[in-house]
Design an enzyme around this catalytic site. Structure first.
Site, PDB file in Angstrom:
ATOM      1  N   GLU A  30       0.867  -1.189   0.000  1.00 50.25           N
ATOM      2  CA  GLU A  30       0.000   0.000   0.000  1.00 50.25           C
ATOM      3  C   GLU A  30       0.898   1.230   0.000  1.00 50.25           C
ATOM      4  OE1 GLU A  30      -2.792   0.360   3.309  1.00 50.25           O
ATOM      5  OE2 GLU A  30      -2.711   2.550   3.113  1.00 50.25           O
ATOM      6  N   ARG A  54      -0.093  10.360   1.036  1.00 51.69           N
ATOM      7  CA  ARG A  54       0.114  11.471   1.968  1.00 51.69           C
ATOM      8  C   ARG A  54       1.439  12.176   1.726  1.00 51.69           C
ATOM      9  NH1 ARG A  54       0.226   7.700   7.327  1.00 51.69           N
ATOM     10  NH2 ARG A  54      -1.399   6.720   6.114  1.00 51.69           N
ATOM     11  N   LYS A  71     -10.950  -1.645   6.933  1.00 52.84           N
ATOM     12  CA  LYS A  71      -9.711  -1.402   7.689  1.00 52.84           C
ATOM     13  C   LYS A  71     -10.135  -0.800   9.026  1.00 52.84           C
ATOM     14  CE  LYS A  71      -5.957   2.037   7.589  1.00 52.84           C
ATOM     15  NZ  LYS A  71      -4.894   2.629   6.761  1.00 52.84           N
TER      16      LYS A  71
HETATM   17  C1  3PG Z   1      -1.859   4.036   8.385  1.00 51.92           C
HETATM   18  O1  3PG Z   1      -2.075   5.065   7.809  1.00 51.92           O
HETATM   19  O2  3PG Z   1      -2.500   3.020   8.110  1.00 51.92           O
HETATM   20  C2  3PG Z   1      -0.909   4.063   9.514  1.00 51.92           C
HETATM   21  O3  3PG Z   1      -0.019   5.118   9.390  1.00 51.92           O
HETATM   22  C3  3PG Z   1      -0.164   2.799   9.731  1.00 51.92           C
HETATM   23  O4  3PG Z   1      -0.114   2.664  11.082  1.00 51.92           O
HETATM   24  P1  3PG Z   1       1.262   2.454  11.847  1.00 51.92           P
HETATM   25  O5  3PG Z   1       2.220   3.502  11.310  1.00 51.92           O
HETATM   26  O6  3PG Z   1       0.929   2.632  13.312  1.00 51.92           O
HETATM   27  O7  3PG Z   1       1.725   1.066  11.533  1.00 51.92           O
END
Ligand code: 3PG
Length: 229
Positions: A62, A66, A150
């Protein structure tokens, strides 16, 4: 009012059913078990980072939108690494969805959901995994045919206990908990029957990426997958 760049409500283009798209998410994300959430800070990192994750065992990636490099990273990976499966993350509205589709994304992930984005996802040829943090949001998506979500930010909105609680009213729905998932809670999430995969970024610490420590990223990725054997 500005019109959407791509709006398929009146299009004749064949769009898979929501059931087919849920099945595709199971194949893409469920089979992968861990969905790495990648934010590209430097263009030069795209290929070595993807290669390190792939060498560690993750072939479904993914790429978040951003950062300014998100869309070009998706295009690069689709051209240069066709053997990988590349989705777009942090898709916040219908315009970003259209851009992600045009860049060649193979699936879409969103951190939350709006009625407009959920509707646009129904008309998209791509499977969309909407972010939810509550029963009400699951119900909004459910009414439009979504069956895969999600849970974000997973650790902050109830973690494993929230996933267990959702199993009662929402049989048939499966989740990809993301946000605070790490090697020490990975197995607890994956032990839940309604969890299809987990998402996270722990395997590519920003410092490792900046230093080009691809071996470490590969090793941490492989170690995480070994926890799930
Ligand atoms: C996301 O956008 O899904 C998160 O930034 C991922 O979460 P994590 O950085 O806590 O693993």
């Amino acid at each position: 009012m500005t019109s959407l760049p791509t709006h398929r409500a009146n299009s004749r283009e064949a769009v898979p059913s929501m059931a087919d798209k849920a099945a595709l998410i199971d194949v893409l994300c469920g089979a992968a078990r861990i969905l790495p959430v990648i934010t590209i800070e430097r263009e030069q990192d795209v290929l070595p980072l993807a290669d390190a994750l792939a060498a560690g065992g993750l072939h479904t990636l993914e790429i978040t939108l951003r950062s300014e490099h998100g869309l070009s990273a998706i295009r690069t990976l689709r051209e240069e690494r066709p053997e990988l499966c590349v989705g777009a993350g942090t898709v916040l509205d219908e315009w970003m969805l259209a851009e992600a589709e045009a860049a060649g994304s193979q699936f879409i992930v969103t951190p939350g959901c709006t009625a407009e984005l959920l509707r646009a996802g129904v008309y998209s040829p791509l499977p969309l995994l909407p972010g939810i943090a509550s029963a009400s949001e699951i119900m909004l998506g459910h009414a439009l045919g979504y069956r895969r979500f999600k849970l974000f930010p997973a650790e902050l909105c109830g973690g494993v206990r929230a996933i267990q609680a959702f199993a009662g009213p929402f049989p048939g729905i499966r989740f990809c908990p993301t946000g605070g998932v790490k090697p020490d809670n990975l197995r607890d999430y994956m032990a839940q029957p309604n969890v299809m995969c987990v998402g996270g970024s722990w395997m590519m610490d920003k410092d490792w990426v900046r230093r080009g420590d691809w071996q470490r990223i590969q090793d941490v990725t492989a170690e995480a997958l070994a926890l799930l054997v």
